[in-house]
Write a protein that holds these residues in place. Structure first.
Motif, PDB file in Angstrom:
ATOM      1  N   ASP A 105      -7.280 -11.268  -5.460  1.00  0.00           N
ATOM      2  CA  ASP A 105      -8.059 -12.402  -4.940  1.00  0.00           C
ATOM      3  C   ASP A 105      -9.342 -12.518  -5.234  1.00  0.00           C
ATOM      4  OD1 ASP A 105      -5.667 -13.106  -3.340  1.00  0.00           O
ATOM      5  OD2 ASP A 105      -6.224 -12.079  -1.601  1.00  0.00           O
ATOM      6  N   SER A 120      -5.714  -7.797  -2.952  1.00  0.00           N
ATOM      7  CA  SER A 120      -7.002  -8.263  -2.704  1.00  0.00           C
ATOM      8  C   SER A 120      -7.810  -8.365  -3.780  1.00  0.00           C
ATOM      9  CB  SER A 120      -7.493  -7.373  -1.536  1.00  0.00           C
ATOM     10  OG  SER A 120      -7.507  -5.820  -2.061  1.00  0.00           O
ATOM     11  N   HIS A 121      -7.618  -7.384  -4.618  1.00  0.00           N
ATOM     12  CA  HIS A 121      -8.568  -7.339  -6.089  1.00  0.00           C
ATOM     13  C   HIS A 121      -7.892  -8.745  -6.868  1.00  0.00           C
ATOM     14  CE1 HIS A 121      -9.974  -2.948  -6.076  1.00  0.00           C
ATOM     15  NE2 HIS A 121     -10.548  -3.653  -5.110  1.00  0.00           N
ATOM     16  N   THR A 155       3.910  -8.097  -0.748  1.00  0.00           N
ATOM     17  CA  THR A 155       3.339  -8.903  -1.518  1.00  0.00           C
ATOM     18  C   THR A 155       4.075  -9.369  -2.660  1.00  0.00           C
ATOM     19  OG1 THR A 155       1.368  -9.107  -0.006  1.00  0.00           O
ATOM     20  CG2 THR A 155       1.297 -10.075  -2.203  1.00  0.00           C
ATOM     21  N   THR A 177       4.310 -13.636   0.995  1.00  0.00           N
ATOM     22  CA  THR A 177       3.879 -12.237   1.588  1.00  0.00           C
ATOM     23  C   THR A 177       4.880 -11.904   2.706  1.00  0.00           C
ATOM     24  OG1 THR A 177       2.500 -13.484   3.220  1.00  0.00           O
ATOM     25  CG2 THR A 177       1.104 -12.666   1.340  1.00  0.00           C
ATOM     26  N   SER A 191       0.891  -1.107  -0.033  1.00  0.00           N
ATOM     27  CA  SER A 191      -0.158  -0.070  -0.036  1.00  0.00           C
ATOM     28  C   SER A 191       0.925   1.351  -0.125  1.00  0.00           C
ATOM     29  CB  SER A 191      -0.753  -0.048   1.165  1.00  0.00           C
ATOM     30  OG  SER A 191      -0.226   0.099   2.500  1.00  0.00           O
TER      31      SER A 191
END
Length: 285
Positions: A276, A273-274, A78, A92, A52
């Motif tokens: 995923d 996360s997207h 990640t 990760t 991030s």
């Protein structure tokens, strides 16, 4: 049915010249190898290190699957790897310097998505008999990202040549209009996604509108403006809206280097996360 809207993408000179990576400190190296389950190196696999705050770095593995990246010191990354025709793998909590990072990926059955492509009379007037080719080329310009990251392939065997949109309406109204006129999704002609481009000039309006399939609705749809140039802006708009079809939400500001971030230019990537969610929902069709 929920509508996800991406507002007009305004690209400033600062955005166009930005590297989209905010460095925390001096760069360090991370490296590893991409292999299959038999231990053989996988060439040309894509490797990306993300965190991030717009920390994003990517490379492609060499002929023996070896790769190396320069990343920001003190950042926990990640690291994902992917290749068309294969599954994904992730490590990760990687803080550089680090070496010997191992990813294992194997053959995966691809998902093929058939699009029903249509346009309004303004777009057809602009491009004449070539409108199908122009529309397809715009759509398929983003397919390499879906193929390379998630083994999703596009096909385009259905077209509709007769939609005449109401003049002067906004993108949301046009979105509802084309769905109603084509009786979508009651009539799909074997397609799974309705994709529309409008040639009407809608200054200041959003660049596109899409349904959020969220892995549930089997027949999502989207509409985008006619963005002839630069190609990167067209690709971001199209990829953004199709990503909404998979249930991805908008991002803003200094969050992630992600195509869903509406405050950046041509960042054609999904954050972890997207990725995923894309993996979970890649088979909704």
């Amino acid at each position: 049915m929920e509508l996800k809207i991406v507002y007009a993408i305004i690209i400033s000179a600062a955005l166009l010249t930005s590297s989209f990576v905010y460095s925390a400190s001096a760069a360090v190296n991370v490296s590893g190898q991409v292999k299959n389950s038999s231990g053989s190196g996988i060439s040309s696999a894509r490797v990306s290190a993300e965190a991030s705050g717009f920390h994003y770095h990517s490379t492609v593995a060499n002929g023996s699957g070896q790769w190396s990246l320069s990343v920001d010191n003190g950042i926990s990354y990640t690291i994902d790897t992917s290749k068309d025709g294969m599954n994904r793998d992730r490590e990760t909590g990687i803080v550089g310097p680090a070496s010997g990072i191992s990813h294992t990926i194997n053959t995966q059955t691809p998902i093929t998505v058939k699009f029903k492509i249509t346009s309004d009379e303004e777009f057809r007037a602009l491009y004449g008999v070539s409108w199908r080719t122009v529309a397809k080329d715009r759509l398929f310009a983003v397919e390499p990202y879906f193929r390379g990251e998630h083994n999703i392939r596009f096909t385009d065997q259905v077209y509709y040549d007769f939609w005449d949109s109401a003049d002067g309406t906004n993108m949301s109204s046009k979105y509802n209009e084309v769905r109603n006129e084509l009786n979508w999704p009651a009539v799909t002609n074997g397609a799974k996604v309705l994709w529309t481009v409008t040639g009407e000039s809608l200054s200041g309006d959003v660049c596109g509108v899409a349904t959020d399939a969220g892995g549930q609705n089997q027949y999502p749809s989207s509409i985008v403006k006619n963005i002839a140039s630069p190609p990167s802006t067209s690709q971001k708009c199209i990829m953004h809206e199709i990503s909404h079809n998979y249930g991805l939400d908008d991002l803003f500001g200094n969050q992630w280097y992600d195509v869903m971030n509406k405050d950046t230019a041509s960042n054609l990537n999904w954050m972890p996360s997207h990725d995923d969610l894309m993996q979970q929902r890649r088979g909704w069709n």
